[in-house]
Design a protein around this motif. Structure first.
Motif, PDB file in Angstrom:
ATOM      1  N   ALA A   1       0.836  -1.203   0.000  1.00 38.19           N
ATOM      2  CA  ALA A   1       0.000   0.000   0.000  1.00 38.19           C
ATOM      3  C   ALA A   1       0.871   1.255   0.000  1.00 38.19           C
ATOM      4  CB  ALA A   1      -0.926  -0.005   1.213  1.00 38.19           C
ATOM      5  N   ASP A   2       1.960   1.224   0.780  1.00 33.27           N
ATOM      6  CA  ASP A   2       2.862   2.372   0.847  1.00 33.27           C
ATOM      7  C   ASP A   2       3.537   2.626  -0.497  1.00 33.27           C
ATOM      8  OD1 ASP A   2       4.630   4.344   2.399  1.00 33.27           O
ATOM      9  OD2 ASP A   2       6.110   2.975   1.529  1.00 33.27           O
ATOM     10  N   GLU A   3       3.967   1.573  -1.181  1.00 31.29           N
ATOM     11  CA  GLU A   3       4.626   1.754  -2.475  1.00 31.29           C
ATOM     12  C   GLU A   3       3.655   2.291  -3.519  1.00 31.29           C
ATOM     13  OE1 GLU A   3       8.257  -1.495  -2.009  1.00 31.29           O
ATOM     14  OE2 GLU A   3       6.678  -1.866  -3.491  1.00 31.29           O
ATOM     15  N   LEU A   4       2.430   1.828  -3.505  1.00 33.36           N
ATOM     16  CA  LEU A   4       1.432   2.362  -4.438  1.00 33.36           C
ATOM     17  C   LEU A   4       1.212   3.850  -4.206  1.00 33.36           C
ATOM     18  CD1 LEU A   4      -1.092  -0.607  -4.353  1.00 33.36           C
ATOM     19  CD2 LEU A   4       0.065   0.234  -6.404  1.00 33.36           C
ATOM     20  N   ALA A   5       1.104   4.240  -2.938  1.00 38.25           N
ATOM     21  CA  ALA A   5       0.915   5.657  -2.617  1.00 38.25           C
ATOM     22  C   ALA A   5       2.141   6.474  -3.008  1.00 38.25           C
ATOM     23  CB  ALA A   5       0.611   5.819  -1.134  1.00 38.25           C
ATOM     24  N   ALA A   6       3.332   5.939  -2.745  1.00 40.90           N
ATOM     25  CA  ALA A   6       4.570   6.663  -3.066  1.00 40.90           C
ATOM     26  C   ALA A   6       4.739   6.854  -4.566  1.00 40.90           C
ATOM     27  CB  ALA A   6       5.772   5.914  -2.495  1.00 40.90           C
ATOM     28  N   ALA A   7       4.155   5.958  -5.363  1.00 44.45           N
ATOM     29  CA  ALA A   7       4.227   6.072  -6.817  1.00 44.45           C
ATOM     30  C   ALA A   7       3.188   7.034  -7.374  1.00 44.45           C
ATOM     31  CB  ALA A   7       4.060   4.700  -7.455  1.00 44.45           C
ATOM     32  N   GLY A   8       2.352   7.580  -6.497  1.00 40.18           N
ATOM     33  CA  GLY A   8       1.389   8.585  -6.928  1.00 40.18           C
ATOM     34  C   GLY A   8      -0.025   8.102  -7.125  1.00 40.18           C
ATOM     35  N   PHE A   9      -0.299   6.844  -6.759  1.00 45.76           N
ATOM     36  CA  PHE A   9      -1.649   6.319  -6.909  1.00 45.76           C
ATOM     37  C   PHE A   9      -2.531   6.744  -5.736  1.00 45.76           C
ATOM     38  CE2 PHE A   9       0.613   3.392  -9.717  1.00 45.76           C
ATOM     39  CZ  PHE A   9      -0.249   3.353 -10.808  1.00 45.76           C
ATOM     40  N   ARG A  10      -3.824   6.827  -5.995  1.00 38.15           N
ATOM     41  CA  ARG A  10      -4.801   7.194  -4.969  1.00 38.15           C
ATOM     42  C   ARG A  10      -5.506   5.954  -4.431  1.00 38.15           C
ATOM     43  NH1 ARG A  10      -9.021   9.291  -6.854  1.00 38.15           N
ATOM     44  NH2 ARG A  10      -8.678   9.195  -9.103  1.00 38.15           N
ATOM     45  N   ASP A  11      -5.916   6.042  -3.166  1.00 37.91           N
ATOM     46  CA  ASP A  11      -6.775   5.050  -2.511  1.00 37.91           C
ATOM     47  C   ASP A  11      -6.271   3.611  -2.649  1.00 37.91           C
ATOM     48  OD1 ASP A  11      -8.583   7.156  -1.923  1.00 37.91           O
ATOM     49  OD2 ASP A  11      -9.474   6.956  -3.919  1.00 37.91           O
ATOM     50  N   PRO A  12      -5.017   3.345  -2.295  1.00 32.06           N
ATOM     51  CA  PRO A  12      -4.524   1.959  -2.394  1.00 32.06           C
ATOM     52  C   PRO A  12      -5.278   1.024  -1.462  1.00 32.06           C
ATOM     53  CG  PRO A  12      -2.953   3.331  -1.201  1.00 32.06           C
ATOM     54  CD  PRO A  12      -3.983   4.258  -1.760  1.00 32.06           C
ATOM     55  N   TRP A  13      -5.623  -0.138  -1.980  1.00 29.06           N
ATOM     56  CA  TRP A  13      -6.374  -1.154  -1.237  1.00 29.06           C
ATOM     57  C   TRP A  13      -5.677  -2.488  -1.463  1.00 29.06           C
ATOM     58  CZ3 TRP A  13      -9.265  -5.485  -2.916  1.00 29.06           C
ATOM     59  CH2 TRP A  13     -10.159  -6.027  -1.971  1.00 29.06           C
ATOM     60  N   VAL A  14      -5.431  -3.232  -0.388  1.00 33.02           N
ATOM     61  CA  VAL A  14      -4.678  -4.478  -0.487  1.00 33.02           C
ATOM     62  C   VAL A  14      -5.466  -5.603   0.155  1.00 33.02           C
ATOM     63  CG1 VAL A  14      -2.533  -5.671   0.116  1.00 33.02           C
ATOM     64  CG2 VAL A  14      -2.489  -3.223  -0.442  1.00 33.02           C
ATOM     65  N   THR A  15      -5.461  -6.755  -0.493  1.00 38.03           N
ATOM     66  CA  THR A  15      -6.122  -7.930   0.072  1.00 38.03           C
ATOM     67  C   THR A  15      -5.292  -9.171  -0.230  1.00 38.03           C
ATOM     68  OG1 THR A  15      -8.277  -9.044   0.255  1.00 38.03           O
ATOM     69  CG2 THR A  15      -7.519  -8.535  -1.978  1.00 38.03           C
ATOM     70  N   GLY A  16      -5.546 -10.236   0.519  1.00 34.36           N
ATOM     71  CA  GLY A  16      -4.930 -11.515   0.202  1.00 34.36           C
ATOM     72  C   GLY A  16      -5.579 -12.106  -1.030  1.00 34.36           C
ATOM     73  N   VAL A  17      -4.801 -12.785  -1.849  1.00 32.49           N
ATOM     74  CA  VAL A  17      -5.357 -13.406  -3.057  1.00 32.49           C
ATOM     75  C   VAL A  17      -5.954 -14.762  -2.705  1.00 32.49           C
ATOM     76  CG1 VAL A  17      -4.846 -14.262  -5.369  1.00 32.49           C
ATOM     77  CG2 VAL A  17      -3.767 -12.161  -4.554  1.00 32.49           C
ATOM     78  N   GLU A  18      -5.113 -15.719  -2.315  1.00 34.05           N
ATOM     79  CA  GLU A  18      -5.627 -17.056  -1.985  1.00 34.05           C
ATOM     80  C   GLU A  18      -6.213 -17.119  -0.579  1.00 34.05           C
ATOM     81  OE1 GLU A  18      -1.899 -17.269  -4.535  1.00 34.05           O
ATOM     82  OE2 GLU A  18      -2.483 -16.339  -2.629  1.00 34.05           O
ATOM     83  N   GLY A  19      -5.912 -16.117   0.252  1.00 34.91           N
ATOM     84  CA  GLY A  19      -6.508 -16.034   1.574  1.00 34.91           C
ATOM     85  C   GLY A  19      -5.818 -16.869   2.625  1.00 34.91           C
ATOM     86  N   PRO A  20      -6.431 -16.942   3.833  1.00 35.46           N
ATOM     87  CA  PRO A  20      -5.810 -17.648   4.952  1.00 35.46           C
ATOM     88  C   PRO A  20      -5.688 -19.154   4.753  1.00 35.46           C
ATOM     89  CG  PRO A  20      -7.754 -16.403   5.675  1.00 35.46           C
ATOM     90  CD  PRO A  20      -7.674 -16.263   4.210  1.00 35.46           C
ATOM     91  N   GLY A  21      -6.333 -19.682   3.721  1.00 35.91           N
ATOM     92  CA  GLY A  21      -6.207 -21.113   3.430  1.00 35.91           C
ATOM     93  C   GLY A  21      -5.014 -21.452   2.569  1.00 35.91           C
ATOM     94  N   SER A  22      -4.114 -20.485   2.360  1.00 34.59           N
ATOM     95  CA  SER A  22      -2.974 -20.699   1.467  1.00 34.59           C
ATOM     96  C   SER A  22      -2.119 -21.895   1.854  1.00 34.59           C
ATOM     97  CB  SER A  22      -2.094 -19.447   1.436  1.00 34.59           C
ATOM     98  OG  SER A  22      -2.706 -18.410   0.724  1.00 34.59           O
ATOM     99  N   LEU A  23      -1.798 -22.015   3.139  1.00 29.17           N
ATOM    100  CA  LEU A  23      -0.924 -23.109   3.563  1.00 29.17           C
ATOM    101  C   LEU A  23      -1.566 -24.457   3.287  1.00 29.17           C
ATOM    102  CD1 LEU A  23       1.658 -24.104   4.837  1.00 29.17           C
ATOM    103  CD2 LEU A  23       0.597 -23.841   7.095  1.00 29.17           C
ATOM    104  N   ALA A  24      -2.874 -24.566   3.561  1.00 31.03           N
ATOM    105  CA  ALA A  24      -3.570 -25.819   3.264  1.00 31.03           C
ATOM    106  C   ALA A  24      -3.492 -26.141   1.770  1.00 31.03           C
ATOM    107  CB  ALA A  24      -5.019 -25.732   3.728  1.00 31.03           C
ATOM    108  N   LEU A  25      -3.623 -25.121   0.934  1.00 32.08           N
ATOM    109  CA  LEU A  25      -3.526 -25.351  -0.506  1.00 32.08           C
ATOM    110  C   LEU A  25      -2.123 -25.793  -0.904  1.00 32.08           C
ATOM    111  CD1 LEU A  25      -5.527 -22.361  -2.050  1.00 32.08           C
ATOM    112  CD2 LEU A  25      -6.234 -24.751  -1.886  1.00 32.08           C
ATOM    113  N   GLU A  26      -1.102 -25.212  -0.263  1.00 34.02           N
ATOM    114  CA  GLU A  26       0.275 -25.600  -0.565  1.00 34.02           C
ATOM    115  C   GLU A  26       0.506 -27.078  -0.293  1.00 34.02           C
ATOM    116  OE1 GLU A  26       2.685 -23.912  -1.882  1.00 34.02           O
ATOM    117  OE2 GLU A  26       2.295 -21.772  -1.582  1.00 34.02           O
ATOM    118  N   LEU A  27      -0.187 -27.605   0.717  1.00 33.35           N
ATOM    119  CA  LEU A  27       0.047 -28.981   1.155  1.00 33.35           C
ATOM    120  C   LEU A  27      -0.963 -29.978   0.600  1.00 33.35           C
ATOM    121  CD1 LEU A  27       0.828 -28.197   4.902  1.00 33.35           C
ATOM    122  CD2 LEU A  27       2.468 -28.556   3.040  1.00 33.35           C
ATOM    123  N   SER A  28      -1.923 -29.497  -0.212  1.00 37.51           N
ATOM    124  CA  SER A  28      -2.978 -30.384  -0.685  1.00 37.51           C
ATOM    125  C   SER A  28      -2.885 -30.629  -2.185  1.00 37.51           C
ATOM    126  CB  SER A  28      -4.358 -29.780  -0.372  1.00 37.51           C
ATOM    127  OG  SER A  28      -4.599 -28.640  -1.184  1.00 37.51           O
TER     128      SER A  28
END
Length: 266
Positions: free
Chosen positions: A203-230
Motif C-alpha cells: 500500500a505504501d509503495e502504491l501511494a509513493a508512486a502517486g496512486f490514490r486510494d490503495p487497497w490491499v487484500t490476500g489473493v488465496e486467503g488464509p487457506g494458502s498453507l492448506a492449498l500448498e500442502l494439498s
C-alpha cells in the motif's frame, strides 16, 4: 543479488525451468490465485477496457481478459513467453520491461502487474515500475499488482528445511525487510526470488508512486498453507476461495496469503 544477475536468472528460470501457465491452471494454489485475481479485476473493469498486462507470461490472464471483450496488450521480458502468448491470437504481445514501457501516456484504462514487483530487488526499481504503470494509465484508471507475501516466503524456507538448520538472522531479515540473502536463496533452477512484501508495504509503495486510494487484500486467503500442502482438488480450492472472500480487505489476513493484490487509482 544485484538486479542484472536476477534478470538473467529470470530468463533462465521462466525460459526453460518453469511453466508459469501450468502453475496457474493445474496446482491448487495457482488455481485459487487465478480465480481470485480474475474476480477481483473483472468486477472493476468497464466493458471494452484497454488493458496492459505487464509481466503477463504466456498469456493466462490476457486470454480471459480478451475473451471478456477487453482490448489487451501483453508485455513480458521473456521472449519464449511472448512467442507463446502470440499464438493465442486474441491480444497483442511484445517483449518489454516493466520499468521502461513503450506505451504512450494515458493509453490504457487498466494495468495488471502480476509478477514484476516481486522480481525487482530495490524499492527504487519497484517505484519506477509503478510510476510507468501510472504514466500509461488514463486519469481514473486502475492498477492491479500482485506480489508475494513475506510471511509465506519465510514459512516456505522453514518447511523446505524441515525445521532444522534454520538461518535465524537471515529469516529475521526476510521478515523485517523482505530482503533475501544467500543463506536462504533457492538454488539454481528454482524460483529466482527478488523481494517479498507485507500488505502495508505494498500500500505504501502504491501511494509513493502517486496512486490514490490503495487497497490491499490476500489473493488465496488464509487457506494458502492448506492449498500448498494439498492436491488440486476442487473442494479444497473452493474452500480456500470461500475463506479468501470472507477475509477480503483485511490486511492482517492478507499477510498469511501466498500472494497479495494491491488495487489503486491513477
Amino acid at each position: 543479488m544485484d538486479q542484472r544477475t536476477l534478470d538473467a536468472r529470470i530468463q533462465r528460470y521462466y525460459g526453460g525451468h518453469f511453466d508459469e501457465a501450468a502453475r496457474l491452471t493445474t496446482g491448487a494454489v495457482g488455481r485459487a490465485e487465478l480465480a481470485r485475481v480474475r474476480e477481483l479485476v473483472a468486477t472493476r473493469l468497464e466493458p471494452g477496457s484497454r488493458v496492459l498486462d505487464v509481466g503477463g507470461g504466456a498469456g493466462v490472464h490476457a486470454t480471459w481478459l480478451a475473451a471478456a471483450g477487453h482490448a489487451v496488450t501483453l508485455v513480458d521480458p521473456v521472449p519464449s513467453h511472448v512467442e507463446a502468448a502470440r499464438t493465442v491470437g486474441t491480444f497483442a504481445a511484445e517483449v518489454g520491461d516493466a520499468r521502461a514501457l513503450t506505451a504512450a501516456d494515458g493509453a490504457f484504462d487498466a494495468v495488471l502487474l502480476a509478477g514484476p514487483l516481486y522480481h525487482l530487488v530495490t524499492r527504487e526499481d519497484r517505484l519506477l515500475a509503478l510510476r510507468e504503470a501510472a504514466r500509461v494509465l488514463r486519469p481514473g484508471g486502475h492498477v492491479f499488482t500482485v506480489v508475494i507475501s513475506r510471511t509465506m516466503a519465510a514459512l516456505d524456507v522453514v518447511l523446505r528445511r524441515r525445521f532444522t538448520d534454520l538461518p535465524g538472522q537471515a529469516l529475521v531479515r526476510l521478515l523485517e525487510t523482505g530482503d533475501v540473502t544467500d543463506e536462504i536463496r533457492n538454488p539454481e533452477g528454482e524460483f529466482p526470488g527478488g523481494h517479498f512484501h507485507t500488505a502495508d508495504e505494498l500500500a505504501d509503495e502504491l501511494a509513493a508512486a502517486g496512486f490514490r486510494d490503495p487497497w490491499v487484500t490476500g489473493v488465496e486467503g488464509p487457506g494458502s498453507l492448506a492449498l500448498e500442502l494439498s492436491r488440486p482438488h476442487d473442494d479444497a480450492v473452493e474452500a480456500a476461495l470461500l475463506l479468501a472472500r470472507q477475509a477480503e480487505g483485511d490486511r492482517e489476513a492478507a499477510d498469511v496469503s501466498s500472494h497479495l493484490l494491491g488495487i489503486a487509482t491513477r
